[in-house]
Design an enzyme around this catalytic site. Structure first.
Site, PDB file in Angstrom:
ATOM      1  N   GLU A 126       0.844  -1.194   0.000  1.00  0.00           N
ATOM      2  CA  GLU A 126       0.000   0.000   0.000  1.00  0.00           C
ATOM      3  C   GLU A 126       0.884   1.251   0.000  1.00  0.00           C
ATOM      4  O   GLU A 126       1.996   1.217   0.521  1.00  0.00           O
ATOM      5  CB  GLU A 126      -0.900   0.004   1.242  1.00  0.00           C
ATOM      6  CG  GLU A 126      -0.108   0.083   2.533  1.00  0.00           C
ATOM      7  CD  GLU A 126      -0.951  -0.215   3.768  1.00  0.00           C
ATOM      8  OE1 GLU A 126      -1.840   0.585   4.037  1.00  0.00           O
ATOM      9  OE2 GLU A 126      -0.688  -1.226   4.440  1.00  0.00           O
ATOM     10  N   LYS A 128       2.707   4.571   1.010  1.00  0.00           N
ATOM     11  CA  LYS A 128       3.066   5.155   2.306  1.00  0.00           C
ATOM     12  C   LYS A 128       2.764   6.642   2.229  1.00  0.00           C
ATOM     13  O   LYS A 128       3.462   7.395   1.549  1.00  0.00           O
ATOM     14  CB  LYS A 128       4.558   4.926   2.571  1.00  0.00           C
ATOM     15  CG  LYS A 128       5.008   5.377   3.943  1.00  0.00           C
ATOM     16  CD  LYS A 128       6.462   4.951   4.179  1.00  0.00           C
ATOM     17  CE  LYS A 128       6.850   5.078   5.646  1.00  0.00           C
ATOM     18  NZ  LYS A 128       6.618   6.398   6.212  1.00  0.00           N
ATOM     19  N   ASP A 130       2.609  10.453   3.056  1.00  0.00           N
ATOM     20  CA  ASP A 130       3.526  11.362   3.738  1.00  0.00           C
ATOM     21  C   ASP A 130       2.716  12.338   4.581  1.00  0.00           C
ATOM     22  O   ASP A 130       2.385  13.432   4.137  1.00  0.00           O
ATOM     23  CB  ASP A 130       4.381  12.102   2.708  1.00  0.00           C
ATOM     24  CG  ASP A 130       5.544  12.822   3.359  1.00  0.00           C
ATOM     25  OD1 ASP A 130       5.801  12.586   4.554  1.00  0.00           O
ATOM     26  OD2 ASP A 130       6.201  13.620   2.670  1.00  0.00           O
ATOM     27  N   TYR A 236      -5.161   2.404   8.169  1.00  0.00           N
ATOM     28  CA  TYR A 236      -4.406   1.284   7.606  1.00  0.00           C
ATOM     29  C   TYR A 236      -4.169   0.115   8.564  1.00  0.00           C
ATOM     30  O   TYR A 236      -3.632  -0.917   8.173  1.00  0.00           O
ATOM     31  CB  TYR A 236      -3.087   1.746   6.998  1.00  0.00           C
ATOM     32  CG  TYR A 236      -2.162   2.505   7.947  1.00  0.00           C
ATOM     33  CD1 TYR A 236      -1.551   1.881   9.015  1.00  0.00           C
ATOM     34  CD2 TYR A 236      -1.881   3.856   7.732  1.00  0.00           C
ATOM     35  CE1 TYR A 236      -0.703   2.562   9.851  1.00  0.00           C
ATOM     36  CE2 TYR A 236      -1.032   4.556   8.565  1.00  0.00           C
ATOM     37  CZ  TYR A 236      -0.447   3.901   9.627  1.00  0.00           C
ATOM     38  OH  TYR A 236       0.386   4.596  10.455  1.00  0.00           O
ATOM     39  N   LYS A 324      11.111   2.817  -0.048  1.00  0.00           N
ATOM     40  CA  LYS A 324      11.097   4.262  -0.266  1.00  0.00           C
ATOM     41  C   LYS A 324      11.374   4.616  -1.719  1.00  0.00           C
ATOM     42  O   LYS A 324      12.191   3.973  -2.385  1.00  0.00           O
ATOM     43  CB  LYS A 324      12.172   4.926   0.613  1.00  0.00           C
ATOM     44  CG  LYS A 324      11.921   4.813   2.102  1.00  0.00           C
ATOM     45  CD  LYS A 324      10.740   5.667   2.517  1.00  0.00           C
ATOM     46  CE  LYS A 324      10.679   5.886   4.015  1.00  0.00           C
ATOM     47  NZ  LYS A 324      11.600   6.878   4.519  1.00  0.00           N
ATOM     48  N   CYS A 426      45.179  16.782  15.423  1.00  0.00           N
ATOM     49  CA  CYS A 426      43.887  17.310  15.852  1.00  0.00           C
ATOM     50  C   CYS A 426      43.847  18.815  15.557  1.00  0.00           C
ATOM     51  O   CYS A 426      44.769  19.534  15.941  1.00  0.00           O
ATOM     52  CB  CYS A 426      43.696  17.066  17.350  1.00  0.00           C
ATOM     53  SG  CYS A 426      42.288  17.943  18.046  1.00  0.00           S
ATOM     54  N   CYS A 429      43.814  20.725  19.293  1.00  0.00           N
ATOM     55  CA  CYS A 429      44.910  20.681  20.262  1.00  0.00           C
ATOM     56  C   CYS A 429      46.239  20.312  19.625  1.00  0.00           C
ATOM     57  O   CYS A 429      47.280  20.389  20.278  1.00  0.00           O
ATOM     58  CB  CYS A 429      44.586  19.704  21.394  1.00  0.00           C
ATOM     59  SG  CYS A 429      44.664  17.977  20.911  1.00  0.00           S
ATOM     60  N   CYS A 444      41.608  12.000  17.790  1.00  0.00           N
ATOM     61  CA  CYS A 444      42.607  12.847  18.426  1.00  0.00           C
ATOM     62  C   CYS A 444      43.143  12.090  19.635  1.00  0.00           C
ATOM     63  O   CYS A 444      42.378  11.570  20.434  1.00  0.00           O
ATOM     64  CB  CYS A 444      41.952  14.156  18.858  1.00  0.00           C
ATOM     65  SG  CYS A 444      42.848  15.022  20.154  1.00  0.00           S
ATOM     66  N   CYS A 450      42.953  17.712  25.332  1.00  0.00           N
ATOM     67  CA  CYS A 450      42.326  18.369  24.184  1.00  0.00           C
ATOM     68  C   CYS A 450      41.095  19.149  24.635  1.00  0.00           C
ATOM     69  O   CYS A 450      40.153  18.585  25.181  1.00  0.00           O
ATOM     70  CB  CYS A 450      41.934  17.342  23.127  1.00  0.00           C
ATOM     71  SG  CYS A 450      41.086  18.079  21.710  1.00  0.00           S
TER      72      CYS A 450
END
Length: 706
Positions: A126, A128, A130, A236, A324, A426, A429, A444, A450
């Site tokens: 069925e 879907k 929205d 549904y 989807k 990093c 630091c 890091c 840090c």
DNA sequence: GAGCCTCGAGTTCC
DNA sequence: CTCGAGGCTC
């Protein structure tokens, strides 16, 4: 926009007038944002207003208004709707994005049910819709309540508004006494356009899309407004019910139609994955002319008895999936690639994009996950997208994964930027960035040195599922840290004493008044009592999330017991270590992370300082009087068929049992489901009492309520 | 060791 | 929401 005069050049009268304006504008924006699901002004503008307000209040402290935005801590809670707990949770569905996913779905189900490929297995398919899910409860044929999905467990009560929807009957006949109908509220394209035309004629804001319009309309506090909005409803499924409507999905939907509900005409019974996919393509072709938004097709196992056998995973049913449609995409330019540092030190690249609208939302950033993702390969070196690696200046196609998280699908046209060099240090630091062999994420190595990691750890500490301190959110943590007010959790609890009344210091700060300062201190004081599981989660130990924190808290009961065990498990040896590893759900990696954390001097010192300010509440020990398994160690093995594993575990724990994952001499009871293997043998050899699943249920029957 | 399943961690925009 | 990784079962 005209420039506002500098604060220092303003008269009191001017300032007073502007403060009033700002208070009104921000109050209106709050309402639009929190109650109408549609912000009127951008975050940047909102922040600008807030800052301007603060600047004015600093310059003219006598003019601070009672309704000043600076006195509001956090967001006003959306009010006006009661809560309704769903008796049957409203779950979300798993997703399929390709025909292959659908075939896989069918295979999984057949395997789970032991149905061979040549036996028939029917599904419903069925559209879907929205829109928003809604649960309608009828008692003796009368509509008594309507609730939104909410978080799936608890929704908002919108009965008055639901009653204004033409598709929703107030009375029905021939239905079970208790009858909960589930369906989707939506708005047709035609009605959406008419509504927006009317909105713009009145000078009101327009809605970005039909779904937002439907959501905004259903959640009006004044149901006479909802009544004027042209909402529609497709039924549904059913939720809580006193007797089944039918024994198939298709039969249920047909009965819903006979009872007077609108059901979607494109619902079809299919006999095979091929037929499902054919129907999907059929619906996809009709999508543009349906007159309402759909975002995919939902498939469900038709036979309800089979649905019951399939049951649920933690969050989704095994017997349904949403296939989807391809997500909406847009093209834009990568303007920069930034590296963010997470609380575990994880370095995550984020692309800054030229802002572009995708599916009704302006997107300016997209996650890039990790180094390999930028290169465009997976962990095996296989390409994951067309167009290769991502560089600054590239023209890219983006989409919103699950209609939420922006991602880059493809590099359409190479720009003139160089190949992105993932940093070896990093960015905050300067410590080495280390990517462990076989891992996707670079981290890091600075740890507590840090600054970024320290801040992120603090943000985690105050986050909603940890200490949840009202008025001390991520933004405040950043400000307080930068000013040197706090650098570790214990500092939060000494804020007030370190600043005397504290209020003086805070008051000089932008956006803080006496009241808000006192409110913050009150909120902090409230959290001096903290449940053990929240504390463990808040510490931010690697691999220890909400769920594991709860497992540990349940197992050890209280803080002294837990801490003693961690200290005793030193060097990953001894009885305490073995016990830790035996806990169901705790494996070697987590055990090591825990023990190492408590033997790292800096971490230990931070914890020691923190706990002196806390009353740590033991995890509520379940009532065990009359429980035959209180204090017993139980192990589940094999395939449980009568209840889910998670449920069995939860029940056992609620009766005071400790659930372990492995059999040892300390095991009291082994519950062996179907196909139990080595654990059963071991239990038998150790002379541990073993029960079948049914015997276990009989044993605990009757003690769950006493 | 492979194949689930669940959980942790990180992210965007509202 | 998604990805990666940990934990458990076979």
């Amino acid at each position: 926009m005209k420039t506002k005069p500098d604060v220092s050049e303003m008269t009191e009268a001017q300032a007073s007038a502007e403060l009033e304006q700002i208070a009104q504008a921000m109050a209106a924006a709050d309402i639009a944002y929190h109650q109408n699901d549609a912000p009127e002004i951008s975050d940047a503008k909102y922040d600008a207003l807030k800052q301007r307000n603060a600047a004015l209040e600093t310059a003219f402290p006598d003019l601070v208004r009672d309704d000043s935005p600076s006195k509001k801590i956090g967001a006003a809670v959306r009010s006006g709707f009661g809560k309704i707990k769903h008796i049957v949770p409203m779950l979300s569905l798993g997703n399929a994005f390709s025909d292959a996913d659908v075939i896989e779905f069918d295979k999984r189900i057949r395997k789970f049910l032991s149905i061979s490929d040549d036996q028939p297995l029917a599904y419903t398919a069925e559209p879907k819709i929205d829109g928003l899910s809604l649960a309608l409860r009828y008692e003796n044929g009368v509509l008594v309540s309507a609730a939104t999905r909410g978080d799936g467990e608890t929704g908002e009560e919108v009965s008055q508004n639901a009653k204004t929807i033409a598709d929703i009957p107030h009375k029905i006949s021939g239905a079970p006494d208790i009858f909960e109908v589930r369906g989707e509220v939506y708005m047709s394209h035609k009605d959406f356009e008419a509504l927006n035309a009317a909105q713009s004629a009145k000078g009101d804001k327009e809605f970005a899309n039909p779904r937002n319009a439907a959501a905004g309309s259903l959640r009006q506090l004044d149901s006479s407004i909802t009544a004027k909005r042209p909402l529609a409803f497709f039924a549904y499924a059913w939720g809580d019910i006193s007797e089944p409507l039918a024994n198939t999905q298709m039969g249920s939907i047909k009965r819903l139609g006979k009872l007077g509900f609108s059901i979607n005409p494109l619902t079809k019974l299919c006999q095979s994955p091929d037929e499902i996919i054919e129907h999907y393509k059929n619906i996809e072709v009709q999508r543009a002319t349906l007159g309402y938004d759909i975002d995919g097709v939902v498939y469900k196992v038709n036979d309800l008895a089979l649905q019951a056998r399939l049951g649920f995973r933690s969050n989704t049913p095994r017997w349904a999936i949403a296939h989807k449609f391809p997500a909406e995409t847009a093209t834009t330019i990568v303007e920069a690639i930034e590296i963010q540092v997470g609380r575990t030190g994880a370095l995550s690249p984020v692309a800054h994009l030229a802002p572009v609208t995708v599916g009704g939302v302006v997107v300016a950033r997209a996650t890039l996950h990790n180094e390999d993702y930028i290169k465009g390969v997976d962990s095996n070196g296989q390409p994951i997208r067309k167009g290769g690696d991502i560089r600054v200046g590239d023209l890219v196609e983006i989409y919103r994964a699950g209609d939420v998280i922006p991602k880059i699908r493809e590099v359409i046209k190479r720009g003139d930027g160089p190949v992105f060099q993932f940093p070896e240090k990093c960015p905050i630091c300067g410590s080495d960035a280390i990517r462990e062999e076989g891992e996707a994420v670079a981290r890091c190595s600075g740890g507590f040195s840090c600054a970024a990691q320290r801040i992120e750890k603090l943000k985690h500490f105050v986050s909603r599922n940890a200490f949840d301190i009202d008025g001390l959110g991520a933004k405040q943590v950043e400000v307080f840290t930068q000013d040197g007010w706090i650098s570790e959790p214990a500092d939060i609890f000494t804020l007030q004493e370190r600043f005397g009344s504290g209020v003086q210091q805070l008051r000089n700060r932008e956006g803080w008044g006496d009241k808000s300062a006192q409110k913050l201190f009150d909120a902090i004081n409230e959290r001096r009592n903290i449940p053990l599981n929240r504390l463990l989660f808040g510490l931010g130990i690697r691999h220890v999330g909400e769920s594991s924190a709860m497992t540990l808290a349940r197992f050890y009961g209280d803080w002294p017991g837990f801490e003693t065990a961690m200290m005793a498990a030193q060097n990953h040896k001894g009885e305490a270590w073995e016990t830790l590893n035996s806990i169901d759900g705790i494996g070697t990696v987590m055990a090591a992370a825990l023990v190492d954390f408590f033997h790292e001097p800096r971490a230990k010192a931070i914890v020691d300082r923190l706990v002196t300010h806390l009353e740590i509440e033991p995890v509520a020990v379940p009532k065990t009087n009359g429980s035959p398994v209180a204090g017993k160690t139980v192990v589940f093995t094999g395939t449980l068929e009568l209840v889910s594993r998670a449920e069995a575990k939860a029940t056992a724990e609620s009766l005071g049992a400790k659930v372990s994952g492995s059999v040892s001499a300390k095991t009291d009871i082994l519950v062996a489901g179907a196909k139990a293997g080595s654990k059963l043998k071991k239990a038998q050899s150790l002379g541990v009492k073993t029960l079948t699943e049914q015997e276990w249920l009989d044993l605990i029957a009757g003690s769950s309520d006493s």
